[in-house]
Design an enzyme around this catalytic site. Structure first.
Site, PDB file in Angstrom:
ATOM      1  N   GLU A 107       0.567  -1.325   0.500  1.00 32.10           N
ATOM      2  CA  GLU A 107       0.201   0.054   0.254  1.00 32.10           C
ATOM      3  C   GLU A 107       0.949   0.988   0.149  1.00 32.10           C
ATOM      4  OE1 GLU A 107      -2.840  -0.488   3.247  1.00 32.10           O
ATOM      5  OE2 GLU A 107      -3.721  -1.572   2.345  1.00 32.10           O
ATOM      6  N   CYS A 153       5.734  -6.828   7.649  1.00 32.43           N
ATOM      7  CA  CYS A 153       7.164  -6.465   8.282  1.00 32.43           C
ATOM      8  C   CYS A 153       6.745  -7.230   9.658  1.00 32.43           C
ATOM      9  CB  CYS A 153       6.303  -5.109   9.159  1.00 32.43           C
ATOM     10  SG  CYS A 153       7.508  -3.674  10.023  1.00 32.43           S
ATOM     11  N   CYS A 156       4.913  -5.519  15.974  1.00 33.79           N
ATOM     12  CA  CYS A 156       4.612  -3.905  17.046  1.00 33.79           C
ATOM     13  C   CYS A 156       3.255  -4.665  17.452  1.00 33.79           C
ATOM     14  CB  CYS A 156       4.748  -2.693  16.671  1.00 33.79           C
ATOM     15  SG  CYS A 156       6.368  -1.974  15.824  1.00 33.79           S
ATOM     16  N   CYS A 177      -0.018  -2.109  15.279  1.00 32.55           N
ATOM     17  CA  CYS A 177       0.486  -1.813  13.991  1.00 32.55           C
ATOM     18  C   CYS A 177      -0.550  -2.888  13.163  1.00 32.55           C
ATOM     19  CB  CYS A 177       1.564  -1.449  13.041  1.00 32.55           C
ATOM     20  SG  CYS A 177       1.803  -1.270  11.579  1.00 32.55           S
ATOM     21  N   GLY A 201       6.078  -1.869   6.224  1.00 31.17           N
ATOM     22  CA  GLY A 201       7.882  -2.673   6.531  1.00 31.17           C
ATOM     23  C   GLY A 201       8.789  -1.798   7.409  1.00 31.17           C
ATOM     24  N   GLU A 202       9.675  -2.509   7.571  1.00 29.48           N
ATOM     25  CA  GLU A 202      10.393  -1.683   8.189  1.00 29.48           C
ATOM     26  C   GLU A 202      11.701  -1.289   7.523  1.00 29.48           C
ATOM     27  OE1 GLU A 202      13.390  -0.178  10.549  1.00 29.48           O
ATOM     28  OE2 GLU A 202      12.439  -0.481  11.504  1.00 29.48           O
ATOM     29  N   SER A 256      10.417   5.854  15.568  1.00 30.55           N
ATOM     30  CA  SER A 256       9.093   5.540  16.115  1.00 30.55           C
ATOM     31  C   SER A 256       9.199   4.794  17.226  1.00 30.55           C
ATOM     32  CB  SER A 256       8.716   4.021  15.026  1.00 30.55           C
ATOM     33  OG  SER A 256       8.041   4.488  13.999  1.00 30.55           O
ATOM     34  N   LEU A 257       9.683   6.045  18.761  1.00 28.87           N
ATOM     35  CA  LEU A 257       9.444   5.334  19.496  1.00 28.87           C
ATOM     36  C   LEU A 257       8.837   5.203  20.402  1.00 28.87           C
ATOM     37  CD1 LEU A 257      11.646   5.440  21.446  1.00 28.87           C
ATOM     38  CD2 LEU A 257      11.349   8.243  22.521  1.00 28.87           C
ATOM     39  N   ASN A 289      -4.834   5.127  15.663  1.00 28.46           N
ATOM     40  CA  ASN A 289      -5.865   4.776  14.079  1.00 28.46           C
ATOM     41  C   ASN A 289      -6.738   3.307  14.572  1.00 28.46           C
ATOM     42  OD1 ASN A 289      -5.498   7.937  13.025  1.00 28.46           O
ATOM     43  ND2 ASN A 289      -3.859   6.817  12.733  1.00 28.46           N
ATOM     44  N   CYS A 307      -2.120   6.307  10.202  1.00 24.02           N
ATOM     45  CA  CYS A 307      -0.694   5.584  10.606  1.00 24.02           C
ATOM     46  C   CYS A 307      -0.624   4.293  11.449  1.00 24.02           C
ATOM     47  CB  CYS A 307       0.295   6.817  11.370  1.00 24.02           C
ATOM     48  SG  CYS A 307       1.203   6.133  12.276  1.00 24.02           S
TER      49      CYS A 307
END
Length: 375
Positions: A94, A114, A118, A121, A168-169, A222-223, A301, A344
């Site tokens: 996407e 990914c 996480c 996500c 993805g990372e 991304s913390l 979200n 996001c």
């Protein structure tokens, strides 16, 4: 037997010149001409490259192709955001286009799925399938520019900013990320300012150290938690590189960078009653005191099946004001495209269904895997 053609979108300028010299027996300026046709004019047919001689065009047609991802589906948000499901081989990723008054940002994917898992996500639901090739990363930008309308057609740049914040990372795909970034920045490519190309990472320290001194772009991290205990619960990568290791690598990168102007962007997704207490805000403020930054708060979200919720506006406001008391620059990200699951953390949508249909086949072929602990 049909010989597979070489996709010219897989080459940055250095690689393109090398290919033209070694495989085509052509000089560097010919490679530059072709790059300009591809990226400035959106041309994917060698016959339309009118300043290239017929003999070279025939060689290119015989050995090469210009093959970008194609649009499998497009969804348009009421706020102008567009989400494309782009076909890469037999899978989809996407890509999200976010227009604003003064800019047009494209959110680009770096992997199919990914590997980082996480917890908040939606892409993590899909798992990891494979890394995208250079042509599949830069091809998202190329295709989006064609879909929106090239500058020669509209009189304005179709894309002014690129953020590597899609599926993805990025730093687990360094081999293909770096050439794609080079093309974004190259005057013969998309010619974007290094301050307008952003790479976001969840904390792949080895990749960030590899980038240091090699390519200069804006950095976002991304913390999402102010301490190791909580971060490890919601972001398993923290068990490989803890917060202090991560922030040390961030400081090394921004010290060598002009694009970041001495500051990193900290992304912090606010999860209701998980990481959004005022104690969390104070802890975050203290944590970041030695790392020059601007903090971007992202209200969660929701997506189907998620155990998390978006905090109330009052909790978001209190969290922001608490951070600002410590003299941090703090913004709250405006949610865009949430009505089409393009916001996001929502990037998976219909792609997960199409990808799962090919997962068994990929496994049988020996699918690509990434062991984060080994990176």
């Amino acid at each position: 037997m049909t010989t597979e053609k070489i996709n010219l979108l897989d080459f940055d300028r250095k690689g393109m010149r090398q290919f033209f010299a070694d495989e085509l027996g052509e000089k560097a300026f010919r490679a530059d001409q072709v790059m300009k046709w591809i990226y400035h004019f959106g041309v994917d047919d060698f016959d339309n490259m009118t300043n290239i001689n017929k003999k070279l065009r025939e060689k290119l047609q015989h050995k090469c192709e210009i093959k970008a991802p194609t649009v499998a589906e497009a969804q348009h948000s009421s706020d102008g955001t567009i989400k494309w499901a782009m076909k890469v081989g037999d899978q989809d990723v996407e890509t999200v286009y976010i227009p604003e008054d003064d800019r047009a940002t494209l959110c680009v994917s770096s992997q199919v799925g990914c590997a980082l898992e996480c917890k908040f996500c939606s892409t993590a639901q899909q798992g990891f399938n494979r890394n995208l090739k250079v042509s599949e990363i830069i091809g998202q930008v190329w295709r989006a520019a064609r879909e929106i309308g090239l500058q020669k057609e509209t009189g304005r740049r179709p894309i002014t900013n690129v953020v590597m914040m899609g599926m993805g990372e990025p730093l687990l795909n360094m081999k293909n990320l770096i050439p794609a970034l080079e093309i974004m920045l190259d005057d013969l490519g998309f010619g974007l300012s290094k301050r307008r190309v952003t790479v976001s990472t969840s904390g792949v320290v080895s990749g960030l150290d590899q980038m240091t001194g090699k390519i200069d772009v804006a950095l976002a991290i991304s913390l999402h938690a102010p301490n190791d205990e909580l971060r490890s619960q919601i972001m398993p990568i923290n068990d490989r590189w803890d917060i202090q290791d991560f922030l040390a690598s961030v400081r090394r990168y921004i010290a060598s960078s002009n694009a970041n102007r001495g500051k990193v962007t900290v992304e912090y997704v606010l999860l209701d009653h998980v990481n959004d207490d005022m104690d969390h805000a104070r802890e975050l403020a203290e944590l970041m005191k030695d790392t020059p930054c601007k903090i971007n708060l992202i209200p969660f979200n929701p997506y189907p099946g998620s155990p998390y919720k978006k905090p109330s506006n009052s909790r978001i406001d209190r969290f922001q004001k608490t951070l600002m008391q410590y003299e941090h620059t703090v913004t709250v990200r405006k949610t865009r495209g949430d009505d089409i699951d393009a916001a996001c953390g929502q990037l998976v949508g219909d792609v997960i269904d199409r990808t799962k249909r090919t997962a068994a086949l990929k496994a049988a072929r020996g699918a690509e895997t990434i062991d984060v602990k080994a990176v």
